[in-house]
Each structure stands twice: as structure tokens, then as C-alpha cells.
Design a protein around this motif. Structure first.
Motif, PDB file in Angstrom:
ATOM      1  N   ALA A 130     -54.248  38.453  19.875  1.00  0.00           N
ATOM      2  CA  ALA A 130     -54.175  37.246  19.038  1.00  0.00           C
ATOM      3  C   ALA A 130     -55.470  37.050  18.255  1.00  0.00           C
ATOM      4  CB  ALA A 130     -53.888  36.022  19.906  1.00  0.00           C
ATOM      5  N   LEU A 131     -56.612  37.307  18.891  1.00  0.00           N
ATOM      6  CA  LEU A 131     -57.898  37.145  18.209  1.00  0.00           C
ATOM      7  C   LEU A 131     -58.109  38.224  17.153  1.00  0.00           C
ATOM      8  CD1 LEU A 131     -60.086  36.232  21.313  1.00  0.00           C
ATOM      9  CD2 LEU A 131     -59.551  34.725  19.383  1.00  0.00           C
ATOM     10  N   VAL A 132     -57.685  39.454  17.428  1.00  0.00           N
ATOM     11  CA  VAL A 132     -57.810  40.533  16.446  1.00  0.00           C
ATOM     12  C   VAL A 132     -56.892  40.258  15.252  1.00  0.00           C
ATOM     13  CG1 VAL A 132     -57.294  42.983  16.049  1.00  0.00           C
ATOM     14  CG2 VAL A 132     -58.551  42.280  18.088  1.00  0.00           C
ATOM     15  N   GLY A 133     -55.691  39.754  15.514  1.00  0.00           N
ATOM     16  CA  GLY A 133     -54.735  39.476  14.443  1.00  0.00           C
ATOM     17  C   GLY A 133     -55.104  38.278  13.585  1.00  0.00           C
ATOM     18  N   GLN A 134     -55.904  37.396  14.109  1.00  0.00           N
ATOM     19  CA  GLN A 134     -56.280  36.184  13.369  1.00  0.00           C
ATOM     20  C   GLN A 134     -57.783  35.959  13.563  1.00  0.00           C
ATOM     21  OE1 GLN A 134     -54.046  32.744  14.607  1.00  0.00           O
ATOM     22  NE2 GLN A 134     -54.911  31.457  13.008  1.00  0.00           N
ATOM     23  N   ARG A 135     -58.580  36.555  12.691  1.00  0.00           N
ATOM     24  CA  ARG A 135     -60.038  36.541  12.837  1.00  0.00           C
ATOM     25  C   ARG A 135     -60.645  35.144  12.716  1.00  0.00           C
ATOM     26  NH1 ARG A 135     -61.885  40.752  15.628  1.00  0.00           N
ATOM     27  NH2 ARG A 135     -61.031  42.674  14.841  1.00  0.00           N
ATOM     28  N   SER A 136     -59.915  34.181  12.172  1.00  0.00           N
ATOM     29  CA  SER A 136     -60.442  32.815  12.078  1.00  0.00           C
ATOM     30  C   SER A 136     -60.219  32.027  13.376  1.00  0.00           C
ATOM     31  CB  SER A 136     -59.783  32.071  10.918  1.00  0.00           C
ATOM     32  OG  SER A 136     -58.385  31.971  11.138  1.00  0.00           O
ATOM     33  N   LYS A 137     -59.417  32.575  14.265  1.00  0.00           N
ATOM     34  CA  LYS A 137     -59.126  31.913  15.549  1.00  0.00           C
ATOM     35  C   LYS A 137     -60.372  31.912  16.429  1.00  0.00           C
ATOM     36  CE  LYS A 137     -55.890  32.269  19.438  1.00  0.00           C
ATOM     37  NZ  LYS A 137     -55.223  30.990  19.341  1.00  0.00           N
ATOM     38  N   ARG A 138     -60.616  30.792  17.113  1.00  0.00           N
ATOM     39  CA  ARG A 138     -61.757  30.638  18.018  1.00  0.00           C
ATOM     40  C   ARG A 138     -61.253  30.123  19.362  1.00  0.00           C
ATOM     41  NH1 ARG A 138     -63.616  33.129  14.405  1.00  0.00           N
ATOM     42  NH2 ARG A 138     -65.266  32.552  12.973  1.00  0.00           N
ATOM     43  N   ALA A 175     -67.459  38.682  19.159  1.00  0.00           N
ATOM     44  CA  ALA A 175     -68.203  37.733  19.987  1.00  0.00           C
ATOM     45  C   ALA A 175     -68.284  36.366  19.320  1.00  0.00           C
ATOM     46  CB  ALA A 175     -69.598  38.271  20.274  1.00  0.00           C
ATOM     47  N   GLU A 176     -68.257  36.333  18.014  1.00  0.00           N
ATOM     48  CA  GLU A 176     -68.322  35.060  17.280  1.00  0.00           C
ATOM     49  C   GLU A 176     -67.070  34.208  17.474  1.00  0.00           C
ATOM     50  OE1 GLU A 176     -68.940  38.115  15.679  1.00  0.00           O
ATOM     51  OE2 GLU A 176     -71.079  37.848  16.123  1.00  0.00           O
ATOM     52  N   GLN A 177     -65.968  34.823  17.872  1.00  0.00           N
ATOM     53  CA  GLN A 177     -64.722  34.097  18.083  1.00  0.00           C
ATOM     54  C   GLN A 177     -64.656  33.418  19.451  1.00  0.00           C
ATOM     55  OE1 GLN A 177     -62.287  37.722  16.991  1.00  0.00           O
ATOM     56  NE2 GLN A 177     -60.953  36.125  16.166  1.00  0.00           N
TER      57      GLN A 177
END
Length: 184
Positions: A104-112, A150-152
Motif C-alpha cells: 500500500a505504501l509503495v503504491g501510494q507514495r503520499s500515504k503516511r 522511511a519518510e512515509q
């Protein structure tokens, strides 16, 4: 005057003894990531030395009990990774949870997300805060190894301060030894 110095020395000795008693011999940076195969209860019954945990603490299976309760509303992914007593090794049974969040994080880089590390009530406050942080960071490292940045991800520890279950028994303690993944 001599009595005051003696009292001060006694207080210092007592303080040093108390601090020494609160320390732990477990080095949190030296615990390996764990990969193991569960032993069937029938197989373990024939061999009393067989165990699937790192200590003599009874194993509690939380994956099946909490699969539906911990499901994310929008993606169906679990949000909790449970740990063994005094451990921050991510167990194989929670690999699908970590892998799903990584995708999910790879597919949506704006996700935190925030990963909250928790412990049971046993151990000192400082030790539990450190162990909770190590648990959160272990999940964070797993996510980063699977492609998230790591920023996510933010890793925080609450130690024993926010229990999921009350009680002073193995079932409650097992539910409190966890890392929770939450959207930010």
C-alpha cells in the motif's frame, strides 16, 4: 557534621542499588530477527522440552482471534503485529500484515503511517519505552526493506502506557505486546 556525610553516603549507596536492580541484562540491539516454524501441540506433548517461544512463557495465538477485529476498513489489512515476551522480532505469522502495508505504501507514495510500539506491564518504564520503540522500528525496517520509504513511516513508543487489554495474566500481556499501524 560526620552524621550528615554518613547519611549522604548511605543514600547514594541505596540509590545505586535501586538503579542496579532496575537494569536489564537484555541488550535490545543484539536480538536477531526471528524465523521459525510452529510446533504442533501434539508434537510438543510428546517432548516436554519442545517450545515455540523464546522463554518459558506460554504461547498465545492472537492471529486468528484478532484477524477480523484488527482489519482495516478500506483495505482489509490487519493493523497489529504481536510480539513474544521481551522480544522485538517480527514473527513469520505477521508477514502478510507487513507485506500488505508495504504494498500500500509503495503504491501510494503520499500515504503516511505511524507505527506505535507497545509492551505489557512487566519491566521498568524506561525499559518498556525502549522495547516499544524497538518493536515499532522493527516493523518500520521490514516495511522499508519491502519498498516503502522511511519518510512515509513514523515509529513511536508508548511502552506500557496504552494497554489493549487489562489484567495481569498471560492472555492480557500477549495482547499488549504489539505494534499498531495507523494512518497519519
Amino acid at each position: 557534621m560526620a552524621h550528615a556525610k554518613t547519611s549522604t553516603l548511605v543514600m547514594l549507596a541505596v540509590s545505586a542499588a535501586i538503579l542496579a536492580g532496575c537494569s536489564s541484562s537484555v541488550k535490545l540491539d543484539e536480538v536477531p530477527v526471528e524465523t521459525r516454524t510452529p510446533v504442533a501441540k501434539d508434537a510438543a506433548a510428546g517432548n516436554k522440552a519442545a517450545t515455540t517461544s523464546q522463554s518459558a512463557v506460554a504461547t498465545v495465538d492472537l492471529s486468528a482471534k484478532n484477524a477480523n477485529a484488527n482489519a482495516m476498513a478500506n483495505t482489509g489489512l490487519g493493523r497489529v503485529v504481536y510480539f513474544d515476551f521481551d522480544s522485538f522480532s517480527v514473527k513469520d505469522e505477521f508477514r502478510p500484515v507487513v507485506e500488505g502495508h508495504a504494498k500500500a505504501l509503495v503504491g501510494q507514495r503520499s500515504k503516511r503511517i505511524v507505527i506505535e510500539g507497545h509492551t505489557d506491564e512487566r519491566g521498568g518504564r524506561e525499559y518498556n519505552l525502549a522495547l516499544g520503540q524497538k518493536r515499532a522500528e522493527a516493523v518500520q525496517r521490514s516495511l522499508v526493506l519491502l519498498g516503502a520509504t522511511a519518510e512515509q513511516i513514523e515509529a513511536v513508543s508508548y511502552g506500557e502506557e496504552r494497554p489493549a487489554a487489562t489484567g495481569s495474566n498471560e492472555d492480557a500481556w500477549a495482547k499488549n505486546r504489539r505494534a499498531e499501524l495507523k494512518d497519519r
